[in-house]
Motif scaffolding. Sequence first.
Motif, PDB file in Angstrom:
ATOM      1  N   ARG A 196      58.642  52.050  83.351  1.00 41.63           N
ATOM      2  CA  ARG A 196      58.453  52.736  84.226  1.00 41.63           C
ATOM      3  C   ARG A 196      57.165  52.354  85.030  1.00 41.63           C
ATOM      4  NH1 ARG A 196      57.795  59.264  83.425  1.00 41.63           N
ATOM      5  NH2 ARG A 196      57.443  58.964  85.845  1.00 41.63           N
ATOM      6  N   TYR A 197      57.558  52.415  86.538  1.00 44.67           N
ATOM      7  CA  TYR A 197      56.683  51.383  87.335  1.00 44.67           C
ATOM      8  C   TYR A 197      55.850  52.534  88.280  1.00 44.67           C
ATOM      9  CZ  TYR A 197      59.394  47.975  85.234  1.00 44.67           C
ATOM     10  OH  TYR A 197      60.048  47.216  84.144  1.00 44.67           O
ATOM     11  N   ASP A 198      56.205  53.554  88.209  1.00 46.14           N
ATOM     12  CA  ASP A 198      55.643  54.625  89.093  1.00 46.14           C
ATOM     13  C   ASP A 198      54.478  55.325  88.553  1.00 46.14           C
ATOM     14  OD1 ASP A 198      57.097  56.165  86.947  1.00 46.14           O
ATOM     15  OD2 ASP A 198      57.143  57.701  88.271  1.00 46.14           O
ATOM     16  N   HIS A 239      67.343  47.342  81.388  1.00 43.64           N
ATOM     17  CA  HIS A 239      67.231  48.570  81.284  1.00 43.64           C
ATOM     18  C   HIS A 239      68.441  49.385  80.612  1.00 43.64           C
ATOM     19  CE1 HIS A 239      64.137  52.159  82.036  1.00 43.64           C
ATOM     20  NE2 HIS A 239      65.075  52.524  81.343  1.00 43.64           N
ATOM     21  N   VAL A 267      63.057  56.578  78.658  1.00 42.54           N
ATOM     22  CA  VAL A 267      62.881  56.357  80.263  1.00 42.54           C
ATOM     23  C   VAL A 267      64.089  56.061  80.743  1.00 42.54           C
ATOM     24  CG1 VAL A 267      61.598  54.613  81.585  1.00 42.54           C
ATOM     25  CG2 VAL A 267      60.804  55.137  79.328  1.00 42.54           C
ATOM     26  N   ARG A 305      67.069  54.940  85.920  1.00 51.39           N
ATOM     27  CA  ARG A 305      66.650  55.011  87.417  1.00 51.39           C
ATOM     28  C   ARG A 305      65.185  54.423  87.968  1.00 51.39           C
ATOM     29  NH1 ARG A 305      63.141  59.080  88.970  1.00 51.39           N
ATOM     30  NH2 ARG A 305      62.642  60.602  87.279  1.00 51.39           N
ATOM     31  N   TYR A 306      64.487  54.328  86.974  1.00 51.12           N
ATOM     32  CA  TYR A 306      63.031  53.751  87.262  1.00 51.12           C
ATOM     33  C   TYR A 306      63.093  52.236  87.479  1.00 51.12           C
ATOM     34  CZ  TYR A 306      60.924  58.087  85.655  1.00 51.12           C
ATOM     35  OH  TYR A 306      60.634  59.512  85.496  1.00 51.12           O
ATOM     36  N   SER A 307      64.006  51.568  86.649  1.00 50.91           N
ATOM     37  CA  SER A 307      64.208  50.221  87.109  1.00 50.91           C
ATOM     38  C   SER A 307      64.997  49.856  88.290  1.00 50.91           C
ATOM     39  CB  SER A 307      65.021  49.396  85.625  1.00 50.91           C
ATOM     40  OG  SER A 307      63.969  49.232  84.523  1.00 50.91           O
ATOM     41  N   ASP A 363      64.915  51.890  90.828  1.00 53.69           N
ATOM     42  CA  ASP A 363      64.197  52.046  91.896  1.00 53.69           C
ATOM     43  C   ASP A 363      63.392  50.789  92.237  1.00 53.69           C
ATOM     44  OD1 ASP A 363      65.040  54.824  92.176  1.00 53.69           O
ATOM     45  OD2 ASP A 363      63.395  55.743  91.231  1.00 53.69           O
TER      46      ASP A 363
END
Length: 248
Positions: A144-146, A174, A181, A184-186, A188
Amino acid sequence: MAPDMGMAGTTVETVRGLVYGPGGKRLDVHRPAGASGATPTVLLWHGIGPDERDVLEPLARATAAHGALVLVPDWRSDAPDGGRSHLLESLAFAREEAGGLGADGESLVLAGWSAGAGAALGVALRPEIADEWRPSAVVGLAGRYDLPARTTGTPPLDDLTAGRDPGVPVHLVHGTRDAVVDARYSRDLTEALRTPGRAVTLQEPETDHAGVIMTAYDPAADRCIPTTGEHAVRAGRMVAGVLATAGA
């Protein structure tokens, strides 16, 4: 030292339990037998579970079988600073000692799984935390990068929005079946990185959060353990290839 035949047919040596910094934490070294001088280095950070370097051993050994020297340190997310000092101490060790362990001393890929993924990208986005140093490439696995990176305290996506640039290729993997996790986080992050002049790749194997590192989650042990599950072995082999060649 434990020699073994790696998945790519190369004999892999493992040295366990080297102390890597003032904090007294330990790391394992996985390398092709006889590594000397021309071997790239991968520093691979585990996720949020404290001191879980053993969880990454299957992937690390598979990567070493491709010809890379892989360093896997313990670190503690429950430390007062969230693990920052452990992570940065392991990075300093990799930069200073990889050459003496059989690597080329120049090519260093910084990689992480889950919470380790954001921590790795954070270093590239904020090189001032490492004396203006950047890795050869970043590899993020199921991250996750948020959320605030454990190395920098700021979310990588926020840093990108603020105009910071990782300055190196970023490779993301991913699993499409990741229920811990979401992929979609990757996705995004990939979209945020896709600007002219930046190198970014995203691969989405059909596996889950544990499978992307060639493991399966064991509820009884509350940790990931090695597995021979087809989806995890297939994904892990692919990830090992990404890690070994990311800095080329």
